[in-house]
Design a protein around this motif. Structure first.
Motif, mmCIF file in Angstrom:
data_model
loop_
_atom_site.group_PDB
_atom_site.id
_atom_site.type_symbol
_atom_site.label_atom_id
_atom_site.label_comp_id
_atom_site.label_asym_id
_atom_site.label_seq_id
_atom_site.Cartn_x
_atom_site.Cartn_y
_atom_site.Cartn_z
ATOM 1 N N ARG A 88 0.813 -1.134 -0.127
ATOM 2 C CA ARG A 88 0.075 -0.058 0.040
ATOM 3 C C ARG A 88 0.700 1.173 0.058
ATOM 4 N NH1 ARG A 88 -1.462 -3.839 3.222
ATOM 5 N NH2 ARG A 88 -3.556 -4.804 3.370
ATOM 6 N N TYR A 89 0.495 2.461 -0.570
ATOM 7 C CA TYR A 89 1.192 3.466 -0.723
ATOM 8 C C TYR A 89 1.068 4.167 0.857
ATOM 9 C CZ TYR A 89 1.378 3.799 -5.805
ATOM 10 O OH TYR A 89 1.771 3.459 -7.166
ATOM 11 N N PRO A 90 2.084 4.654 1.257
ATOM 12 C CA PRO A 90 1.980 4.933 2.675
ATOM 13 C C PRO A 90 1.198 6.005 3.070
ATOM 14 C CG PRO A 90 4.339 4.977 1.813
ATOM 15 C CD PRO A 90 3.541 4.745 0.531
ATOM 16 N N GLY A 91 1.061 6.828 2.338
ATOM 17 C CA GLY A 91 -0.231 7.734 2.635
ATOM 18 C C GLY A 91 -1.555 7.256 2.608
ATOM 19 N N LEU A 92 -1.892 6.260 1.890
ATOM 20 C CA LEU A 92 -2.984 5.511 1.993
ATOM 21 C C LEU A 92 -2.963 4.889 3.077
ATOM 22 C CD1 LEU A 92 -3.856 4.831 -1.902
ATOM 23 C CD2 LEU A 92 -4.302 6.785 -0.696
ATOM 24 N N LEU A 93 -1.828 4.003 3.304
ATOM 25 C CA LEU A 93 -2.025 3.043 4.581
ATOM 26 C C LEU A 93 -1.976 3.909 5.756
ATOM 27 C CD1 LEU A 93 -1.029 0.249 5.928
ATOM 28 C CD2 LEU A 93 1.459 1.313 6.094
#
Length: 291
Positions: A88-93
Motif C-alpha cells: 500500500r502507498y504510505p499515505g493511503l496506509l
C-alpha cells in the motif's frame, strides 16, 4: 507487568465452507475478547503462505477483515501482523489505519514489516524490489505515517515517496496516535527501526538465550538513538501450542516475561472458535501469575 495474549488469526480454511468464514471469524473474536485476549491480529497476505499450507487456501484482505472484527468487538487492540510495506502507498496506509482506529474507537495498531512473499507479489502485480530498497521504503513509510498523525500537514520528500500534503482528517482517536509495531528480528536494520520509530517489536519465539541476545541488540540501538529501552514493548509470536502443550507454553511465558516480554501471540491450530475458548479457559487465568 502481566503478560497479555494476542490471537493471531492466520487461516480461513476451518470450517471449509466460504459462507462460514464470516460467522466463524466473528464468533472467534468475541470469544477471544470475552476470554481476556488483549489483541486480535491477522496476516497481510493474499495467498496463503506456502511454508505452512497450500497457496490456494482461502485468504482475506487484512484491513477489510479487521474492520469486520471491529464491528463485533469492543476492547481488543486490532492490527496486522504485519503489514507488508510494498502492498500500500504510505499515505493511503496511514488513512487505512486511521479509518480502522476511528471506527474501532481507538483500538488500531500499525504492525508493519519489510514484506517478503514474492509469489503473491508477482502473482498480483506488486513490484518486487531488492531487500535494501524494501527497508528504505519501510523507513519512509514510518516517517510518513508519523507525519500524517501529527499536526504537520505539509509535504514529504523522500527518495521513494513524495507527498504534496499529509492531510489526515479525522485524526486517529487513539492517543497520541495508533501505536506502531515493527515485526522481525534483523539486528542491523529491523531492530534499529524499532528503536528509532516503534512503540513495540514483534519477535519469533526462540530459545531464551537467543531472544535475550536480540533484546540486547535492541537495547544497544536504543542507547545509540537516545531512546528509553523500557519504553519499547516486547512481543513474541509463539510456536508452542497453548492447548496441546500448556505447561511448556507457560514455562516459555515465564522465561520471556523475565526478559521483559509483555505480549504473546498465539495461532489457532484447530477450529479457531474452539481454540479461543480453550485458551481462555486453560491459559489466560494462569498468565495472571506471570510477569
Amino acid at each position: 507487568m502481566v503478560v497479555k495474549l494476542g490471537l493471531h488469526y492466520w487461516t480461513y480454511t476451518t470450517p471449509p465452507e466460504p459462507e462460514l468464514i464470516a460467522p466463524t471469524l466473528a464468533r472467534t473474536a468475541q470469544l477471544a475478547e470475552a476470554a481476556g485476549f488483549a489483541s486480535f491480529t491477522v496476516m497481510d497476505h493474499y495467498f496463503q503462505m506456502e511454508a505452512v499450507a497450500p497457496a490456494e487456501e482461502p485468504m482475506l484482505e487484512a484491513y477489510t477483515t479487521l474492520g469486520f472484527v471491529a464491528a463485533h468487538t469492543e476492547r481488543m487492540t486490532l492490527g496486522v501482523l504485519v503489514t507488508g510495506v510494498m502492498y500500500r502507498y504510505p499515505g493511503l496506509l496511514a488513512k487505512i489505519v486511521t479509518t480502522l482506529d476511528v471506527l474501532s474507537r481507538g483500538r488500531a495498531r500499525l504492525g508493519i514489516g519489510a514484506s517478503w512473499y514474492e509469489r503473491e507479489q508477482r502473482g498480483l502485480g506488486v513490484p518486487v524490489v531488492p531487500m535494501g530498497e524494501r527497508f528504505e521504503r519501510l523507513e519512509e513509510t514510518l516517517r510518513i505515517c508519523l507525519q500524517m498523525w501529527s499536526p504537520d500537514n505539509g509535504p514529504f520528500e523522500g527518495r521513494h515517496y513524495q507527498l504534496a500534503e499529509t492531510l489526515c482528517v479525522p485524526a486517529p482517536i487513539g492517543r497520541p496516535r495508533p501505536p506502531i509495531m515493527i515485526g522481525g528480528s534483523g539486528e542491523r536494520k529491523t531492530l534499529l527501526l524499532v528503536a528509532r520509530y516503534a512503540d513495540s517489536c514483534n519477535l519469533f519465539s526462540a530459545p531464551v538465550d537467543e531472544l535475550r541476545h536480540k533484546l540486547d541488540v535492541l537495547r544497544s540501538h536504543c542507547e545509540a538513538e537516545g531512546r528509553d529501552y523500557d519504553s519499547v514493548q516486547k512481543t513474541v509470536a509463539m510456536r508452542i501450542s497453548p492447548v496441546d502443550e500448556p505447561e511448556a507454553f507457560l514455562a516459555a511465558a515465564r522465561d520471556y516475561a523475565a526478559l521483559g516480554v509483555t505480549e504473546l501471540q498465539v495461532t489457532p491450530d484447530r477450529h479457531p472458535a474452539e481454540f479461543a475458548e480453550q485458551v481462555g479457559e486453560r491459559i489466560v487465568p494462569r498468565l495472571a501469575d506471570i510477569g
